[in-house]
Design an enzyme around this catalytic site. Structure first.
Site, PDB file in Angstrom:
ATOM      1  N   HIS A  87     -28.936 -46.062  17.898  1.00  0.00           N
ATOM      2  CA  HIS A  87     -27.565 -45.563  17.640  1.00  0.00           C
ATOM      3  C   HIS A  87     -27.366 -45.196  16.164  1.00  0.00           C
ATOM      4  O   HIS A  87     -26.288 -45.406  15.599  1.00  0.00           O
ATOM      5  CB  HIS A  87     -26.508 -46.590  18.056  1.00  0.00           C
ATOM      6  CG  HIS A  87     -26.467 -46.876  19.520  1.00  0.00           C
ATOM      7  ND1 HIS A  87     -25.633 -46.225  20.394  1.00  0.00           N
ATOM      8  CD2 HIS A  87     -27.190 -47.745  20.292  1.00  0.00           C
ATOM      9  CE1 HIS A  87     -25.811 -46.672  21.625  1.00  0.00           C
ATOM     10  NE2 HIS A  87     -26.764 -47.605  21.598  1.00  0.00           N
ATOM     11  N   ASN A 159     -21.210 -48.061  26.302  1.00  0.00           N
ATOM     12  CA  ASN A 159     -21.831 -46.738  26.369  1.00  0.00           C
ATOM     13  C   ASN A 159     -21.005 -45.819  27.251  1.00  0.00           C
ATOM     14  O   ASN A 159     -20.089 -46.280  27.944  1.00  0.00           O
ATOM     15  CB  ASN A 159     -23.241 -46.853  26.962  1.00  0.00           C
ATOM     16  CG  ASN A 159     -24.282 -47.319  25.956  1.00  0.00           C
ATOM     17  OD1 ASN A 159     -24.058 -47.265  24.741  1.00  0.00           O
ATOM     18  ND2 ASN A 159     -25.411 -47.766  26.456  1.00  0.00           N
ATOM     19  N   PHE A 172     -35.929 -54.555  25.739  1.00  0.00           N
ATOM     20  CA  PHE A 172     -35.281 -53.544  24.902  1.00  0.00           C
ATOM     21  C   PHE A 172     -36.252 -52.889  23.915  1.00  0.00           C
ATOM     22  O   PHE A 172     -36.307 -51.656  23.825  1.00  0.00           O
ATOM     23  CB  PHE A 172     -34.073 -54.153  24.177  1.00  0.00           C
ATOM     24  CG  PHE A 172     -33.163 -53.128  23.544  1.00  0.00           C
ATOM     25  CD1 PHE A 172     -32.480 -52.210  24.316  1.00  0.00           C
ATOM     26  CD2 PHE A 172     -32.985 -53.090  22.167  1.00  0.00           C
ATOM     27  CE1 PHE A 172     -31.645 -51.255  23.731  1.00  0.00           C
ATOM     28  CE2 PHE A 172     -32.153 -52.154  21.575  1.00  0.00           C
ATOM     29  CZ  PHE A 172     -31.480 -51.232  22.364  1.00  0.00           C
ATOM     30  N   HIS A 351     -20.641 -56.401  17.154  1.00  0.00           N
ATOM     31  CA  HIS A 351     -21.393 -57.551  17.664  1.00  0.00           C
ATOM     32  C   HIS A 351     -20.795 -57.977  19.004  1.00  0.00           C
ATOM     33  O   HIS A 351     -19.594 -58.257  19.086  1.00  0.00           O
ATOM     34  CB  HIS A 351     -21.303 -58.689  16.638  1.00  0.00           C
ATOM     35  CG  HIS A 351     -21.994 -59.957  17.049  1.00  0.00           C
ATOM     36  ND1 HIS A 351     -22.945 -59.999  18.038  1.00  0.00           N
ATOM     37  CD2 HIS A 351     -21.861 -61.230  16.601  1.00  0.00           C
ATOM     38  CE1 HIS A 351     -23.366 -61.246  18.183  1.00  0.00           C
ATOM     39  NE2 HIS A 351     -22.724 -62.005  17.326  1.00  0.00           N
ATOM     40  N   ARG A 381     -29.986 -54.420   7.880  1.00  0.00           N
ATOM     41  CA  ARG A 381     -29.302 -53.138   7.688  1.00  0.00           C
ATOM     42  C   ARG A 381     -28.283 -53.207   6.556  1.00  0.00           C
ATOM     43  O   ARG A 381     -28.153 -52.284   5.754  1.00  0.00           O
ATOM     44  CB  ARG A 381     -28.619 -52.746   8.998  1.00  0.00           C
ATOM     45  CG  ARG A 381     -28.174 -51.322   9.075  1.00  0.00           C
ATOM     46  CD  ARG A 381     -27.688 -51.016  10.467  1.00  0.00           C
ATOM     47  NE  ARG A 381     -26.391 -51.553  10.754  1.00  0.00           N
ATOM     48  CZ  ARG A 381     -25.254 -50.992  10.370  1.00  0.00           C
ATOM     49  NH1 ARG A 381     -25.256 -49.884   9.670  1.00  0.00           N
ATOM     50  NH2 ARG A 381     -24.089 -51.535  10.690  1.00  0.00           N
TER      51      ARG A 381
HETATM   52 FE1  HDD Z   1     -27.188 -52.067  21.666  1.00  0.00          FE
HETATM   53  C1  HDD Z   1     -26.395 -50.871  18.607  1.00  0.00           C
HETATM   54  C2  HDD Z   1     -24.574 -50.315  23.060  1.00  0.00           C
HETATM   55  C3  HDD Z   1     -28.207 -53.024  24.809  1.00  0.00           C
HETATM   56  C4  HDD Z   1     -29.504 -54.078  20.285  1.00  0.00           C
HETATM   57  N1  HDD Z   1     -25.776 -50.818  20.979  1.00  0.00           N
HETATM   58  C5  HDD Z   1     -25.607 -50.445  19.671  1.00  0.00           C
HETATM   59  C6  HDD Z   1     -24.495 -49.556  19.554  1.00  0.00           C
HETATM   60  C7  HDD Z   1     -23.988 -49.391  20.814  1.00  0.00           C
HETATM   61  C8  HDD Z   1     -24.784 -50.197  21.702  1.00  0.00           C
HETATM   62  C9  HDD Z   1     -22.795 -48.551  21.210  1.00  0.00           C
HETATM   63  C10 HDD Z   1     -24.015 -48.906  18.281  1.00  0.00           C
HETATM   64  C11 HDD Z   1     -22.992 -49.757  17.591  1.00  0.00           C
HETATM   65  C12 HDD Z   1     -22.488 -49.050  16.357  1.00  0.00           C
HETATM   66  O1  HDD Z   1     -21.863 -47.984  16.519  1.00  0.00           O
HETATM   67  O2  HDD Z   1     -22.733 -49.565  15.276  1.00  0.00           O
HETATM   68  N2  HDD Z   1     -26.570 -51.674  23.558  1.00  0.00           N
HETATM   69  C13 HDD Z   1     -25.415 -51.029  23.906  1.00  0.00           C
HETATM   70  C14 HDD Z   1     -25.189 -51.187  25.322  1.00  0.00           C
HETATM   71  C15 HDD Z   1     -26.221 -51.935  25.806  1.00  0.00           C
HETATM   72  C16 HDD Z   1     -27.074 -52.261  24.699  1.00  0.00           C
HETATM   73  C17 HDD Z   1     -24.002 -50.626  26.078  1.00  0.00           C
HETATM   74  C18 HDD Z   1     -26.472 -52.412  27.202  1.00  0.00           C
HETATM   75  C19 HDD Z   1     -25.560 -52.584  28.081  1.00  0.00           C
HETATM   76  N3  HDD Z   1     -28.613 -53.293  22.409  1.00  0.00           N
HETATM   77  C20 HDD Z   1     -28.860 -53.563  23.727  1.00  0.00           C
HETATM   78  C21 HDD Z   1     -29.917 -54.562  23.827  1.00  0.00           C
HETATM   79  C22 HDD Z   1     -30.268 -54.882  22.548  1.00  0.00           C
HETATM   80  C23 HDD Z   1     -29.448 -54.070  21.678  1.00  0.00           C
HETATM   81  C24 HDD Z   1     -30.451 -55.128  25.126  1.00  0.00           C
HETATM   82  C25 HDD Z   1     -31.287 -55.861  22.044  1.00  0.00           C
HETATM   83  C26 HDD Z   1     -31.712 -56.880  22.700  1.00  0.00           C
HETATM   84  N4  HDD Z   1     -27.871 -52.379  19.774  1.00  0.00           N
HETATM   85  C27 HDD Z   1     -28.796 -53.297  19.444  1.00  0.00           C
HETATM   86  C28 HDD Z   1     -28.968 -53.452  17.953  1.00  0.00           C
HETATM   87  C29 HDD Z   1     -27.958 -52.400  17.400  1.00  0.00           C
HETATM   88  C30 HDD Z   1     -27.366 -51.811  18.663  1.00  0.00           C
HETATM   89  C31 HDD Z   1     -30.376 -53.360  17.475  1.00  0.00           C
HETATM   90  C32 HDD Z   1     -28.461 -51.379  16.410  1.00  0.00           C
HETATM   91  C33 HDD Z   1     -27.423 -51.311  15.330  1.00  0.00           C
HETATM   92  C34 HDD Z   1     -26.551 -52.431  15.586  1.00  0.00           C
HETATM   93  O3  HDD Z   1     -26.929 -53.064  16.723  1.00  0.00           O
HETATM   94  O4  HDD Z   1     -25.630 -52.780  14.916  1.00  0.00           O
HETATM   95  O5  HDD Z   1     -28.615 -54.724  17.574  1.00  0.00           O
END
Ligand code: HDD
Length: 695
Positions: A87, A159, A172, A351, A381
């Site tokens: 993202h 999402n 993931f 979060h 980050r």
């Molecule tokens: Fe995630 C970012 C949505 C599964 C780990 N995720 C992130 C963002 C969105 C989502 C909208 C952007 C947030 C922003 O604008 O800063 N993610 C989802 C949805 C999931 C999902 C709807 C499943 C239903 N995500 C998911 C899993 C993991 C992550 C299973 C890890 C185990 N996601 C992350 C992250 C991020 C992230 C690595 C990257 C940047 C952040 O978190 O802040 O932690």
């Protein structure tokens, strides 16, 4: 004048009783407002020259004692922070959430109670691309909402698709490694049309339902304002009587659910890679806020956590709206653009563990892993544990957390006893709150079982809802899905991957599999698609009645000699709908008559069809002809967008080879109320899909 010192910056740490954590608002933080008549160093020293380094004579060398040169370059060298691991590409807006007040039976969450208005910050994103990648690529869109409630921040990190590729968060890194560019050459950027993605997906059939969504029109939204949002997981709500229910969160766009067509998405990626970001900011600036209603699908908190046979802990499953109604409980309005992209959009940290009393998580194994990841990722980050002190991440509720020190600590905490229990803090020392005092007290639940790495049997169903999605689509949506699979698999080099994926599609639907196989020039394998699938009409996004057109863009082609008074009437009518009118002419400047004038917004050289939801040709220049205009009009025609003309403007359409009898072509005598009413109704339908049959 030196910056004014506040009490917080001058107070020394003493044994006086500690009060609430003293986080200085940014405007008080030592004159960092970037105001004042003179340019200064970071120390506030006024500068006489910032264009020439300090040198020995005009031809140098530069001197080591040029502290200004070193400070300026050093700071610049460190301006970038790591982009989000997923993202990374996003855009955001501020706004408010207004509760309708009808959710009290389900939850005690304060921000959902009657009369409550809560500030929010929302970031939309794509998943796979880097920070500078194009907006309109085929991908999932993030829809992350931070509610600054007076009970603490609640983040709904969702999402635009209600299901996910994987059922357990431990997978993931695998799905993301497969989707990201290949590690050897770092290509292709921001897309799934490559071998590693389809290699993983074809071997990992729990992704099948998700890829049906991603290959559908949902993967290429028209704009952020025209997409749905979903919390994806099942959450647990708790009401004031401590009764619980299970819930799925939905965001319903007031503007309707609308998408681009694939060719537009590709054109936009080149002609305007900032397409969605620009649309968001321009729409808000033009006075057309983005609006979404929050909906809840409320289900009993049953022992087995299933509903109508659907496992609610499986994030690859939806609950069809026909089985459980989406109850609307509030409205989100995004009406303010961020002031600074980096400070707000880039530094915002969501979060899934930011919860408030009345909303809890469930045992969905995807959700459980997320609870770890979102806090953890910010440490890299945003460079340390104090990112919640950044203005965009500051809760609006009072903070009194006993967390101390660390990189980039901006608070000047008081007292000597940041621990509990203590006897030195005095009367104002924080104490743990009771539930009645607003604390989140987890609903007690029995948890027992063997320690194993395994899925429940119900997670083994990978095809029934993929088939449900396919069976719920209209003809035109199915065509788009077939074309998307054919495109993506056609971009894979390994024949074995294409064949394996066709084998997966054969278990979804024979027609789908055959159509994709035909496009690839491969034989269609046999499968065992699920039987007795009941379609869910709510999954189709084809409009049956005109929706609002606020935020839409209508182009008018004109030149000197055009009916400028008519353009003026059209502009007033368009703006009254919250939409935007843009004048396109062969060259820039102003079109004038004695009585009226219209500024040219785009020339045939600087515009492309993707910018318009509809395009009309003004009366008065029947011989207007240009190959770029022909391209503009034929692209709009191919993309089934509304095309119109008034007066002799229809000659221009005919000259460009447009069939003026085709669906979605509006020819009128003049700009009248009747003409604009018809125009807005057709734009409100989004596309004239009947035209697709002629193409
Ligand atoms: Fe995630 C970012 C949505 C599964 C780990 N995720 C992130 C963002 C969105 C989502 C909208 C952007 C947030 C922003 O604008 O800063 N993610 C989802 C949805 C999931 C999902 C709807 C499943 C239903 N995500 C998911 C899993 C993991 C992550 C299973 C890890 C185990 N996601 C992350 C992250 C991020 C992230 C690595 C990257 C940047 C952040 O978190 O802040 O932690």
């Amino acid at each position: 004048m030196p910056p004014k010192r506040t009490a917080a910056t001058t107070r020394r740490s003493t044994s006086t009783p500690a009060a609430a954590a003293d986080v200085r608002p940014v405007e008080e933080a030592g004159g960092r407002l970037q105001e004042g008549p003179f340019l200064t160093t970071a120390q506030g020293l006024r500068l006489a020259d910032t264009d020439h380094s300090l040198k020995v004579g005009p031809r140098g060398p530069s001197l080591m004692d040029d502290f200004h040169l070193r400070e300026k370059i050093t700071h610049f060298d460190h301006e970038r922070i790591p982009e989000r691991v997923v993202h990374a590409r996003g855009a955001a807006a501020h706004g408010t959430f207004q509760a309708y007040g009808n959710a009290a039976a389900a939850t005690k969450a304060g921000f959902l109670q009657r009369g409550r208005e809560t500030p929010v910050f929302v970031r939309f994103s794509t998943v796979l691309g880097s920070r500078g990648s194009a907006d309109t690529v085929r991908d999932v869109r993030g829809f992350a909402v931070k509610f600054y409630t007076d009970e603490g921040s609640f983040d709904l990190v969702g999402n635009n698709m209600p299901v996910f590729f994987i059922q357990d968060g431990i997978k993931f890194p695998d799905i993301i490694h497969a989707g990201k560019p290949h590690p050897d050459r770092e290509i292709p950027q921001a897309q799934t049309a490559h071998d590693t993605f389809w290699d993983f997906v074809s071997l990992h059939t729990e992704a099948t339902h998700h890829v049906m969504w991603a290959m559908s029109d949902r993967g290429i939204p028209r704009s952020f304002r025209t997409m749905e949002g979903f919390g994806v997981h099942t959450f647990r709500l708790v009401n004031a009587q401590d009764e619980t229910c299970l819930v799925k969160f939905h965001w319903k766009p007031v503007a309707g659910i609308h998408s681009l067509v694939w060719e537009e998405a590709q054109l936009a990626a080149g002609a305007d890679p900032d397409f969605h970001r620009r649309d968001l900011a321009d729409g808000i600036e033009a006075g057309a806020p983005l609006e979404f209603e929050l909906g809840l699908q409320i289900m009993p908190d049953s022992e087995d956590q299933t509903f109508e046979g659907i496992d609610l802990l499986d994030p690859t499953k939806i609950v069809p709206e026909e089985l459980c109604e989406v109850q609307l409980v509030g409205k989100l309005t995004l009406d303010r653009n961020p002031t600074n992209f980096f400070a707000e959009t880039e530094q915002v940290a969501f979060h899934t563990g930011n919860l408030v009393p009345g909303i809890e998580v469930t045992d969905d194994p995807l959700m459980q892993a997320r609870l770890f990841s979102y806090l953890d990722t910010q440490l890299t980050r945003l460079g340390g544990p104090n990112f919640t002190q950044l203005p965009i991440n500051c809760p609006h509720a009072a903070v009194n957390d006993n967390l101390r020190d660390g990189m980039h600590q901006t608070a000047v905490h008081r007292g000597v006893a940041p621990y509990l229990p203590n006897s030195l803090g005095g009367e104002q020392e924080p104490v743990p709150a009771a539930e009645a005092e607003g604390a989140l007290v987890h609903v007690p639940r029995e948890v027992a079982g063997p320690k194993i790495r395994a899925n429940p049997v119900s997670f083994g169903d990978h095809f029934s809802q993929a088939a449900l999605f396919w069976s719920s689509m209209s003809e035109v949506e199915r065509t788009h899905i077939v074309e998307a699979f054919t495109f993506e698999l056609g971009k894979c080099h390994e024949q074995a991957i294409r064949e394996r994926m066709l084998g997966v599609l054969a278990h979804v639907d024979a027609d789908l599999c055959t159509a994709v196989a035909d496009g690839l020039g491969l034989p269609a394998p046999q499968g065992t698609p699920p039987s007795g699938v009941v379609p869910s009409p709510a999954l189709s996004q084809i409009a049956f009645a005109p929706g609002p057109i606020a935020g839409r863009v209508i182009g008018v082609v004109a030149d000197h000699g055009s009916d400028l008074a008519g353009i003026g009437r059209l502009r007033r009518a368009v703006e009254a709908q919250g939409a935007v009118l843009r004048v396109i002419a062969p060259v820039g400047g102003t079109l004038k008559t004695k009585r009226t004038a219209q500024t040219v917004d785009r020339t045939l050289l600087t515009t492309r069809s993707i910018e318009y939801d509809a395009l009309v040709v003004a009366a008065g220049n029947p011989t207007l002809r240009d190959s770029k205009l022909t391209v503009l009009l034929t692209e709009l025609f191919r993309h089934c967008k509304l095309i119109g003309a008034w007066g002799d403007g229809d000659n221009v359409l005919t000259e460009a080879g447009i069939d003026t009898t085709a669906p979605g072509i509006l020819i009128g005598e003049a700009i009248t109320k009747a003409y604009t009413t018809d125009l807005f109704a057709l734009v409100g339908m989004h596309r004239a899909w009947d035209r697709a049959e002629l193409l």
